[in-house]
Design an enzyme around this catalytic site. Structure first.
Site, PDB file in Angstrom:
ATOM      1  N   LYS A  83     -48.187 -40.841  35.352  1.00 37.04           N
ATOM      2  CA  LYS A  83     -46.953 -40.116  35.017  1.00 37.04           C
ATOM      3  C   LYS A  83     -46.365 -40.689  33.728  1.00 37.04           C
ATOM      4  O   LYS A  83     -46.193 -41.908  33.603  1.00 37.04           O
ATOM      5  CB  LYS A  83     -45.924 -40.290  36.147  1.00 37.04           C
ATOM      6  CG  LYS A  83     -45.527 -39.022  36.857  1.00 37.04           C
ATOM      7  CD  LYS A  83     -44.378 -39.299  37.824  1.00 37.04           C
ATOM      8  CE  LYS A  83     -44.068 -38.073  38.632  1.00 37.04           C
ATOM      9  NZ  LYS A  83     -42.916 -38.282  39.548  1.00 37.04           N
TER      10      LYS A  83
HETATM   11  O1  G3P Z   1     -40.640 -36.231  41.544  1.00 35.25           O
HETATM   12  C1  G3P Z   1     -39.364 -36.337  40.984  1.00 35.25           C
HETATM   13  C2  G3P Z   1     -38.358 -36.521  42.063  1.00 35.25           C
HETATM   14  O2  G3P Z   1     -38.636 -37.688  42.796  1.00 35.25           O
HETATM   15  C3  G3P Z   1     -36.933 -36.579  41.547  1.00 35.25           C
HETATM   16  O3  G3P Z   1     -36.116 -36.105  42.576  1.00 35.25           O
HETATM   17  O4  G3P Z   1     -34.020 -35.814  43.862  1.00 35.25           O
HETATM   18  O5  G3P Z   1     -34.349 -37.841  42.343  1.00 35.25           O
HETATM   19  O6  G3P Z   1     -34.018 -35.545  41.353  1.00 35.25           O
HETATM   20  P1  G3P Z   1     -34.553 -36.345  42.543  1.00 35.25           P
END
Ligand code: G3P
Length: 219
Positions: A83
């Site tokens: 990533k």
């Molecule tokens: O894969 C990206 C994800 O983990 C981010 O999610 O909820 O932290 O925006 P969030």
């Protein structure tokens, strides 16, 4: 649609594997920090139970160090997807890693312009963050729609990986649009199963079955 599980929690991943809905896993530095365990050990453990792509994120922000970190992460297991953030340095790294046949998931994507650049850099996956756009009052799912259209216009092979998924509606909307993948937190995966009419219907069936006095397995 492929389901990736968005967690670094091995137990949560193990619990989900029997469902057949673990087509891959995504992690990021925050998810790794939440587990409080060694990154390499965590990624190797996940890759030992998940055969699909497992995203492991670099921590560097300069291209040369991103390359070193990316090649190291890719060496942990054959199904690691490196990533990288959607920055100039990140896309330089994406291009170079892809030239070495290393899977790359370009993350922290918040615009169609960024997604276009990621596809041109040969990304294996693009991760538009739906929930975080909603957080600032935008309609995050619209970004998924724009990217799918742009990628179809030019036949880009980059897979659209809907990320920052917070609700079952995000999953359904991404599927309606035609995203290739949704990376879903375990909590939301379990919520996908739920419907009040299923619960009510099952209870009614079992209440009526109990009245028969029968048991399917009794000889
Ligand atoms: O894969 C990206 C994800 O983990 C981010 O999610 O909820 O932290 O925006 P969030």
């Amino acid at each position: 649609m492929k389901f990736f599980v968005d967690t670094a929690d091995i137990k949560q991943i193990e619990d989900l594997i029997p469902t057949g809905f673990v087509d891959g896993v995504t992690t990021n530095p925050s998810l790794i920090a939440k587990q409080g365990k060694d990154l390499s050990d965590t990624i190797k453990s996940i890759c030992s139970i998940v055969s699909g792509p497992v995203s492991a994120e670099v921590a560097a922000t300069d291209h040369p160090t991103m390359m070193e970190e990316g090649k190291y992460l890719a060496s942990l297991a054959k199904n690691v997807a490196v990533k990288v953030p959607l920055t100039v340095e990140g896309l330089k790294t994406c291009k170079k890693l892809r030239e070495q046949q290393i899977m790359v998931n370009v993350t922290l994507c918040f615009s169609a312009a960024q997604a276009l650049l990621a596809a041109k850099a040969g990304a294996s996956f693009i991760s538009p963050f739906v929930g975080r756009l909603d957080d600032i009052g935008e309609k995050g799912i619209s970004l998924i729609e724009d990217i799918v259209i742009i990628y179809e216009n030019y036949g880009f092979e980059t897979e659209v990986l809907a990320a920052s998924i917070r609700t079952t509606q995000h999953v359904i909307d991404a599927a309606l649009i035609g995203a290739h993948v949704a990376t879903v937190p375990p909590k939301v995966i379990y919520e996908l199963y739920n419907h009040e009419l299923t619960d009510k219907g099952l209870k009614a069936f079992l209440d009526d079955w109990a009245k028969t006095g029968q048991s399917i397995l009794s000889k």
